[in-house]
Design a protein around this motif. Structure first.
Motif, PDB file in Angstrom:
ATOM      1  N   PRO A   1       4.859   9.664  -3.551  1.00  0.00           N
ATOM      2  CA  PRO A   1       4.231   8.501  -2.927  1.00  0.00           C
ATOM      3  C   PRO A   1       5.201   7.322  -2.857  1.00  0.00           C
ATOM      4  O   PRO A   1       5.975   7.087  -3.774  1.00  0.00           O
ATOM      5  CB  PRO A   1       3.047   8.184  -3.831  1.00  0.00           C
ATOM      6  CG  PRO A   1       3.240   8.955  -5.078  1.00  0.00           C
ATOM      7  CD  PRO A   1       4.232  10.033  -4.806  1.00  0.00           C
ATOM      8  N   GLN A   2       5.148   6.645  -1.749  1.00  0.00           N
ATOM      9  CA  GLN A   2       6.009   5.489  -1.550  1.00  0.00           C
ATOM     10  C   GLN A   2       5.146   4.276  -1.267  1.00  0.00           C
ATOM     11  O   GLN A   2       4.204   4.332  -0.471  1.00  0.00           O
ATOM     12  CB  GLN A   2       6.965   5.722  -0.393  1.00  0.00           C
ATOM     13  CG  GLN A   2       7.851   4.533  -0.131  1.00  0.00           C
ATOM     14  CD  GLN A   2       8.926   4.826   0.898  1.00  0.00           C
ATOM     15  OE1 GLN A   2       9.082   5.945   1.343  1.00  0.00           O
ATOM     16  NE2 GLN A   2       9.658   3.797   1.259  1.00  0.00           N
ATOM     17  N   ILE A   3       5.496   3.179  -1.909  1.00  0.00           N
ATOM     18  CA  ILE A   3       4.787   1.926  -1.672  1.00  0.00           C
ATOM     19  C   ILE A   3       5.528   1.166  -0.573  1.00  0.00           C
ATOM     20  O   ILE A   3       6.734   0.981  -0.631  1.00  0.00           O
ATOM     21  CB  ILE A   3       4.706   1.072  -2.959  1.00  0.00           C
ATOM     22  CG1 ILE A   3       3.983   1.836  -4.061  1.00  0.00           C
ATOM     23  CG2 ILE A   3       4.046  -0.268  -2.668  1.00  0.00           C
ATOM     24  CD1 ILE A   3       2.541   2.196  -3.727  1.00  0.00           C
TER      25      ILE A   3
ATOM     26  N   ALA B   1       0.844  -1.191   0.000  1.00  0.00           N
ATOM     27  CA  ALA B   1       0.000   0.000   0.000  1.00  0.00           C
ATOM     28  C   ALA B   1       0.879   1.241   0.000  1.00  0.00           C
ATOM     29  O   ALA B   1       2.068   1.183   0.325  1.00  0.00           O
ATOM     30  CB  ALA B   1      -0.922   0.002   1.218  1.00  0.00           C
ATOM     31  N   ARG B   2       0.264   2.352  -0.348  1.00  0.00           N
ATOM     32  CA  ARG B   2       0.983   3.624  -0.332  1.00  0.00           C
ATOM     33  C   ARG B   2       1.093   4.126   1.104  1.00  0.00           C
ATOM     34  O   ARG B   2       0.148   4.052   1.881  1.00  0.00           O
ATOM     35  CB  ARG B   2       0.232   4.652  -1.191  1.00  0.00           C
ATOM     36  CG  ARG B   2       0.977   5.970  -1.366  1.00  0.00           C
ATOM     37  CD  ARG B   2       0.189   6.974  -2.195  1.00  0.00           C
ATOM     38  NE  ARG B   2      -0.944   7.465  -1.420  1.00  0.00           N
ATOM     39  CZ  ARG B   2      -2.229   7.261  -1.733  1.00  0.00           C
ATOM     40  NH1 ARG B   2      -2.545   6.597  -2.816  1.00  0.00           N
ATOM     41  NH2 ARG B   2      -3.182   7.715  -0.964  1.00  0.00           N
ATOM     42  N   LEU B   3       2.257   4.635   1.447  1.00  0.00           N
ATOM     43  CA  LEU B   3       2.468   5.224   2.765  1.00  0.00           C
ATOM     44  C   LEU B   3       1.888   6.629   2.741  1.00  0.00           C
ATOM     45  O   LEU B   3       2.359   7.489   2.008  1.00  0.00           O
ATOM     46  CB  LEU B   3       3.958   5.263   3.092  1.00  0.00           C
ATOM     47  CG  LEU B   3       4.344   5.917   4.415  1.00  0.00           C
ATOM     48  CD1 LEU B   3       3.779   5.132   5.596  1.00  0.00           C
ATOM     49  CD2 LEU B   3       5.855   6.036   4.528  1.00  0.00           C
ATOM     50  N   ASP B   4       0.828   6.853   3.513  1.00  0.00           N
ATOM     51  CA  ASP B   4       0.204   8.176   3.585  1.00  0.00           C
ATOM     52  C   ASP B   4       0.837   9.049   4.647  1.00  0.00           C
ATOM     53  O   ASP B   4       0.937  10.260   4.484  1.00  0.00           O
ATOM     54  CB  ASP B   4      -1.307   8.062   3.856  1.00  0.00           C
ATOM     55  CG  ASP B   4      -2.092   7.720   2.600  1.00  0.00           C
ATOM     56  OD1 ASP B   4      -1.509   7.784   1.499  1.00  0.00           O
ATOM     57  OD2 ASP B   4      -3.283   7.380   2.734  1.00  0.00           O
ATOM     58  N   ASN B   5       1.258   8.447   5.757  1.00  0.00           N
ATOM     59  CA  ASN B   5       1.798   9.240   6.849  1.00  0.00           C
ATOM     60  C   ASN B   5       2.758   8.388   7.669  1.00  0.00           C
ATOM     61  O   ASN B   5       2.482   7.226   7.943  1.00  0.00           O
ATOM     62  CB  ASN B   5       0.659   9.765   7.730  1.00  0.00           C
ATOM     63  CG  ASN B   5       1.100  10.848   8.681  1.00  0.00           C
ATOM     64  OD1 ASN B   5       2.208  11.358   8.587  1.00  0.00           O
ATOM     65  ND2 ASN B   5       0.215  11.202   9.592  1.00  0.00           N
TER      66      ASN B   5
END
Length: 134
Positions: free
Chosen positions: A105-107, A67-71
């Protein structure tokens, strides 16, 4: 197996301690049958318990989270948290740092490990142990 047991091979002191010397030949045979049945029951229970192990190991790849790192944040005492785009929040449980890409964005990949542990990996080859809190 218990059928391979020969009570006559026991020393006299072992026979005294166990009380085997007090049993007749037919009582010793009955004891061996009982031991054999118990051993077989234990082996069957162990086999049943281990039946799901291969399925669990096979399903481990299916339970990998990407998943994408949101925070990424820490609390007042320094605990590290990772909030993902799928709504999950993971807390870091091991020491160490992973590389967090600040340029977009980072996965994040979270994979199951041994004995219920989870490993979070960002960009690069470093990883940390985490546990899911939400």
């Amino acid at each position: 197996m218990a059928q391979d047991i020969d009570f006559s091979q026991m020393s006299e002191s072992e026979q005294q301690v166990t009380g085997i010397h007090k049993l007749s030949a037919s009582e010793q045979e009955a004891l061996l049958r009982w031991i054999t049945q118990k051993q077989q029951a234990l082996m069957m229970a162990e086999r049943k318990k281990n039946l799901g192990l291969k399925d669990t190991l096979r399903n481990m790849d299916e339970s990998t989270v990407k998943a994408r790192l949101d925070n990424h944040y820490s609390n007042a005492i320094g605990d590290q948290f990772y909030q993902l785009s799928n709504g999950q929040i993971w807390k870091q449980t091991s020491s160490g740092r992973i590389t967090i890409d600040k340029n977009g964005p980072q996965i994040i990949t979270i994979e199951p490990g041994f004995m219920g542990s989870w490993t979070l990996t960002g960009d690069g080859n470093r990883s940390v142990k985490v546990k899911r809190i939400k």
